[in-house]
Write a protein that holds these residues in place. Structure first.
Motif, PDB file in Angstrom:
ATOM      1  N   SER A   1       0.708  -1.157  -0.066  1.00  0.00           N
ATOM      2  CA  SER A   1       0.113   0.147  -0.025  1.00  0.00           C
ATOM      3  C   SER A   1       0.876   1.232   0.039  1.00  0.00           C
ATOM      4  CB  SER A   1      -0.850  -0.042   1.064  1.00  0.00           C
ATOM      5  OG  SER A   1      -1.674   1.238   1.336  1.00  0.00           O
ATOM      6  N   SER A   2       1.853   1.294   0.822  1.00  0.00           N
ATOM      7  CA  SER A   2       2.653   2.539   1.032  1.00  0.00           C
ATOM      8  C   SER A   2       3.470   2.841  -0.069  1.00  0.00           C
ATOM      9  CB  SER A   2       3.794   2.295   2.066  1.00  0.00           C
ATOM     10  OG  SER A   2       4.436   3.490   2.379  1.00  0.00           O
ATOM     11  N   LEU A   3       4.158   1.705  -0.702  1.00  0.00           N
ATOM     12  CA  LEU A   3       4.855   1.826  -2.002  1.00  0.00           C
ATOM     13  C   LEU A   3       4.013   2.286  -3.159  1.00  0.00           C
ATOM     14  CD1 LEU A   3       7.469  -1.129  -1.729  1.00  0.00           C
ATOM     15  CD2 LEU A   3       7.808   1.458  -1.160  1.00  0.00           C
ATOM     16  N   SER A   4       2.626   1.650  -3.309  1.00  0.00           N
ATOM     17  CA  SER A   4       2.186   1.896  -4.553  1.00  0.00           C
ATOM     18  C   SER A   4       1.384   3.277  -4.276  1.00  0.00           C
ATOM     19  CB  SER A   4       0.871   0.748  -4.651  1.00  0.00           C
ATOM     20  OG  SER A   4       1.266  -0.354  -4.973  1.00  0.00           O
ATOM     21  N   GLU A   5       1.150   3.585  -3.018  1.00  0.00           N
ATOM     22  CA  GLU A   5       0.590   5.269  -3.219  1.00  0.00           C
ATOM     23  C   GLU A   5       1.516   6.146  -3.358  1.00  0.00           C
ATOM     24  OE1 GLU A   5      -0.449   8.763  -1.037  1.00  0.00           O
ATOM     25  OE2 GLU A   5       1.099   7.550  -0.541  1.00  0.00           O
ATOM     26  N   ASP A   6       2.731   5.772  -2.795  1.00  0.00           N
ATOM     27  CA  ASP A   6       4.041   6.803  -3.405  1.00  0.00           C
ATOM     28  C   ASP A   6       4.001   6.923  -4.979  1.00  0.00           C
ATOM     29  OD1 ASP A   6       4.702   7.239  -0.442  1.00  0.00           O
ATOM     30  OD2 ASP A   6       6.148   5.864  -0.541  1.00  0.00           O
ATOM     31  N   ALA A   7       3.968   5.737  -5.466  1.00  0.00           N
ATOM     32  CA  ALA A   7       3.857   5.780  -6.840  1.00  0.00           C
ATOM     33  C   ALA A   7       3.133   6.390  -7.590  1.00  0.00           C
ATOM     34  CB  ALA A   7       4.030   4.238  -7.488  1.00  0.00           C
ATOM     35  N   MET A   8       1.653   6.300  -6.956  1.00  0.00           N
ATOM     36  CA  MET A   8       0.512   7.293  -7.586  1.00  0.00           C
ATOM     37  C   MET A   8       0.717   8.489  -7.189  1.00  0.00           C
ATOM     38  SD  MET A   8      -2.507   4.472  -6.566  1.00  0.00           S
ATOM     39  CE  MET A   8      -2.515   2.891  -7.071  1.00  0.00           C
ATOM     40  N   SER A   9       0.984   8.949  -5.897  1.00  0.00           N
ATOM     41  CA  SER A   9       1.154  10.391  -5.751  1.00  0.00           C
ATOM     42  C   SER A   9       2.281  11.096  -6.629  1.00  0.00           C
ATOM     43  CB  SER A   9       1.520  10.462  -4.068  1.00  0.00           C
ATOM     44  OG  SER A   9       0.701   9.941  -3.457  1.00  0.00           O
ATOM     45  N   ALA A  10       3.119  10.303  -7.160  1.00  0.00           N
ATOM     46  CA  ALA A  10       4.247  10.964  -7.999  1.00  0.00           C
ATOM     47  C   ALA A  10       3.363  11.229  -9.546  1.00  0.00           C
ATOM     48  CB  ALA A  10       5.344  10.134  -8.297  1.00  0.00           C
ATOM     49  N   VAL A  11       2.467  10.746  -9.919  1.00  0.00           N
ATOM     50  CA  VAL A  11       1.561  11.099 -11.074  1.00  0.00           C
ATOM     51  C   VAL A  11       1.245  12.355 -11.148  1.00  0.00           C
ATOM     52  CG1 VAL A  11      -0.324  10.677 -12.643  1.00  0.00           C
ATOM     53  CG2 VAL A  11       0.886   8.824 -11.354  1.00  0.00           C
ATOM     54  N   PRO A  12       1.810  13.300 -12.175  1.00  0.00           N
ATOM     55  CA  PRO A  12       1.393  14.810 -12.128  1.00  0.00           C
ATOM     56  C   PRO A  12      -0.183  14.923 -12.110  1.00  0.00           C
ATOM     57  CG  PRO A  12       2.988  14.281 -13.546  1.00  0.00           C
ATOM     58  CD  PRO A  12       2.628  12.864 -13.287  1.00  0.00           C
ATOM     59  N   ASN A  13      -0.405  16.126 -11.521  1.00  0.00           N
ATOM     60  CA  ASN A  13      -1.896  16.383 -11.415  1.00  0.00           C
ATOM     61  C   ASN A  13      -2.424  16.653 -12.692  1.00  0.00           C
ATOM     62  OD1 ASN A  13      -2.600  15.604  -8.685  1.00  0.00           O
ATOM     63  ND2 ASN A  13      -1.583  17.876  -7.946  1.00  0.00           N
ATOM     64  N   SER A  14      -1.463  17.455 -13.642  1.00  0.00           N
ATOM     65  CA  SER A  14      -1.967  17.701 -15.070  1.00  0.00           C
ATOM     66  C   SER A  14      -2.753  16.822 -15.669  1.00  0.00           C
ATOM     67  CB  SER A  14      -0.802  18.450 -15.817  1.00  0.00           C
ATOM     68  OG  SER A  14       0.206  17.410 -15.968  1.00  0.00           O
ATOM     69  N   LEU A  15      -2.213  15.425 -15.625  1.00  0.00           N
ATOM     70  CA  LEU A  15      -2.865  14.276 -16.088  1.00  0.00           C
ATOM     71  C   LEU A  15      -4.236  13.932 -15.600  1.00  0.00           C
ATOM     72  CD1 LEU A  15      -0.008  11.586 -16.532  1.00  0.00           C
ATOM     73  CD2 LEU A  15      -0.832  13.274 -18.012  1.00  0.00           C
ATOM     74  N   ARG A  16      -4.343  14.319 -14.288  1.00  0.00           N
ATOM     75  CA  ARG A  16      -5.835  13.970 -13.664  1.00  0.00           C
ATOM     76  C   ARG A  16      -6.616  15.232 -14.179  1.00  0.00           C
ATOM     77  NH1 ARG A  16      -1.926  12.987  -9.822  1.00  0.00           N
ATOM     78  NH2 ARG A  16      -2.378  11.043  -8.454  1.00  0.00           N
ATOM     79  N   ASN A  17      -6.169  16.213 -14.198  1.00  0.00           N
ATOM     80  CA  ASN A  17      -7.039  17.450 -14.628  1.00  0.00           C
ATOM     81  C   ASN A  17      -7.478  17.422 -15.975  1.00  0.00           C
ATOM     82  OD1 ASN A  17      -6.708  18.672 -11.916  1.00  0.00           O
ATOM     83  ND2 ASN A  17      -4.878  19.787 -12.663  1.00  0.00           N
ATOM     84  N   ALA A  18      -6.521  16.884 -17.106  1.00  0.00           N
ATOM     85  CA  ALA A  18      -6.956  16.650 -18.318  1.00  0.00           C
ATOM     86  C   ALA A  18      -8.016  15.720 -18.358  1.00  0.00           C
ATOM     87  CB  ALA A  18      -5.681  16.320 -19.063  1.00  0.00           C
ATOM     88  N   ALA A  19      -8.072  14.556 -17.733  1.00  0.00           N
ATOM     89  CA  ALA A  19      -8.969  13.781 -17.586  1.00  0.00           C
ATOM     90  C   ALA A  19     -10.294  14.067 -17.136  1.00  0.00           C
ATOM     91  CB  ALA A  19      -8.607  12.340 -16.788  1.00  0.00           C
ATOM     92  N   TYR A  20     -10.070  14.858 -16.026  1.00  0.00           N
ATOM     93  CA  TYR A  20     -11.468  15.555 -15.384  1.00  0.00           C
ATOM     94  C   TYR A  20     -12.127  16.813 -16.751  1.00  0.00           C
ATOM     95  CZ  TYR A  20     -10.292  13.739 -10.921  1.00  0.00           C
ATOM     96  OH  TYR A  20     -10.148  12.943  -9.971  1.00  0.00           O
ATOM     97  N   ALA A  21     -11.308  17.264 -17.101  1.00  0.00           N
ATOM     98  CA  ALA A  21     -11.699  18.086 -18.360  1.00  0.00           C
ATOM     99  C   ALA A  21     -12.225  17.610 -19.401  1.00  0.00           C
ATOM    100  CB  ALA A  21     -10.541  18.950 -18.882  1.00  0.00           C
ATOM    101  N   LEU A  22     -12.051  16.463 -19.596  1.00  0.00           N
ATOM    102  CA  LEU A  22     -12.874  15.398 -20.860  1.00  0.00           C
ATOM    103  C   LEU A  22     -13.985  14.892 -20.265  1.00  0.00           C
ATOM    104  CD1 LEU A  22      -9.780  13.856 -22.456  1.00  0.00           C
ATOM    105  CD2 LEU A  22     -11.432  15.822 -23.304  1.00  0.00           C
ATOM    106  N   GLY A  23     -14.451  15.189 -18.759  1.00  0.00           N
ATOM    107  CA  GLY A  23     -15.708  14.403 -18.550  1.00  0.00           C
ATOM    108  C   GLY A  23     -15.505  13.104 -17.700  1.00  0.00           C
ATOM    109  N   ALA A  24     -14.429  12.769 -17.373  1.00  0.00           N
ATOM    110  CA  ALA A  24     -13.782  11.424 -16.676  1.00  0.00           C
ATOM    111  C   ALA A  24     -14.408  11.454 -15.242  1.00  0.00           C
ATOM    112  CB  ALA A  24     -12.420  11.018 -16.748  1.00  0.00           C
TER     113      ALA A  24
END
Length: 305
Positions: A174-197
């Motif tokens: 859990s800890s190592l996977s969460e660290d890997a996910m937290s390293a993903v840039p928020n710009s990718l998340r925001n782009a997906a949200y902008a497309l309606g995800a």
């Protein structure tokens, strides 16, 4: 105006020069000690294993299906111990991988900052619990529950040991996977949200694939830890080397055998005594392969942003 900045004294410059010159050597010595210690351990393991294989054919050792080195008619086939270890590891992976990944997704994508700041240290504290405590937990709590559900379950069985080993490695995954996910840039998340995800679509289709290398590496490291676990399987899984994959039966793992034979009852230098090094050699090879695999996957699928 008088210049108030003081120039460093010659003594100070010498001191600074001296520390810059000495510290790298000190740190190099410290690093060399850790490396030489590891090399020494591997050397002793290989040397003693070589002594064992001078008495027992290597082919008989890795292909034999009967493990009775302490009997009057000894057999040295290590496959029953490998089978017991794999059964425990598979059960642990069934428990730990979905729970660890689910916990990581929640902490990374859903949990508020205050909740995350509380839950993640608690999860990491679980990793500090002595494994002998987990072992007694498996024997006195998990096994009776399994026996109520499945009465044919033995007192010492692979299922309860595997479940608890899985619980033990959840914090690592859990800890190592969460660290890997937290390293993903928020710009990718925001782009997906902008497309309606939706939030779930962002988590599963954007964040998890982007952090795939770190997640898989955490899986492999967690399973490597499960393979090498000792006290839980010694207390809860039993001491019966068997080729059976029935999780309700007693099994013996590689580490549990090393514990049992290192109690001092065997003659020093005998084949029975040297079995713990040969078994340790097999355990070393398995964990080495898994760690190399984790490193390869991490490099192969790494995403750089």
């Amino acid at each position: 105006m008088e210049n108030t900045r003081e120039k460093p004294s010659i003594t100070g410059r010498r001191s600074l020069f001296s520390s810059d010159s000495i510290m790298p050597k000190v740190l190099l010595l410290i690093a060399a000690i850790s490396i030489l210690t590891t090399v020494g351990i591997v050397f002793v393991l290989l040397e003693e294993s070589f002594q064992f294989f001078r008495q027992v054919p290597f082919l008989e050792f890795i292909t034999g299906t009967k493990w009775t080195p302490l009997f009057s008619d000894p057999h040295y086939g290590v496959l029953p111990l490998v089978t017991g270890t794999m059964v425990i590891t598979v059960i642990a992976s069934i428990v730990a991988l979905p729970l660890g990944l689910g916990s990581a997704i929640y902490l990374s994508e859903y949990a508020p900052d205050r909740v995350r700041a509380f839950l993640k240290p608690v999860l990491e504290i679980l990793a500090g619990i002595p494994t002998i405590v987990y072992g007694f937990f498996a024997l006195t709590f998990v096994t009776p529950i399994i026996q109520q559900l499945l009465p044919q379950t033995k007192v010492f069985n692979a299922l309860s040991a595997g479940i608890v080993v899985g619980i033990m490695i959840i914090p690592m995954i859990s800890s190592l996977s969460e660290d890997a996910m937290s390293a993903v840039p928020n710009s990718l998340r925001n782009a997906a949200y902008a497309l309606g995800a939706t939030k779930l679509e962002v988590a599963l289709q954007i964040v998890v694939p982007a952090a795939f290398s770190g997640i898989v590496a955490s899986f492999v490291l967690g399973l490597s830890r499960a393979v090498g676990e000792t006290m839980i399987v010694t207390l809860a899984a039993g001491a019966l080397p068997s080729m059976s994959i029935n999780p309700l039966q007693s099994v013996q793992t590689l580490t549990a055998y090393i514990v049992s034979v290192s109690s001092g009852d065997t003659t020093f230098g005998s084949a029975q005594y040297l079995t713990m090094y040969s078994v340790g050699f097999i355990l070393f090879v398995i964990t080495l392969i898994m760690n190399i695999l984790a490193g390869y996957i991490s490099r192969k699928f790494r995403e750089e942003y």
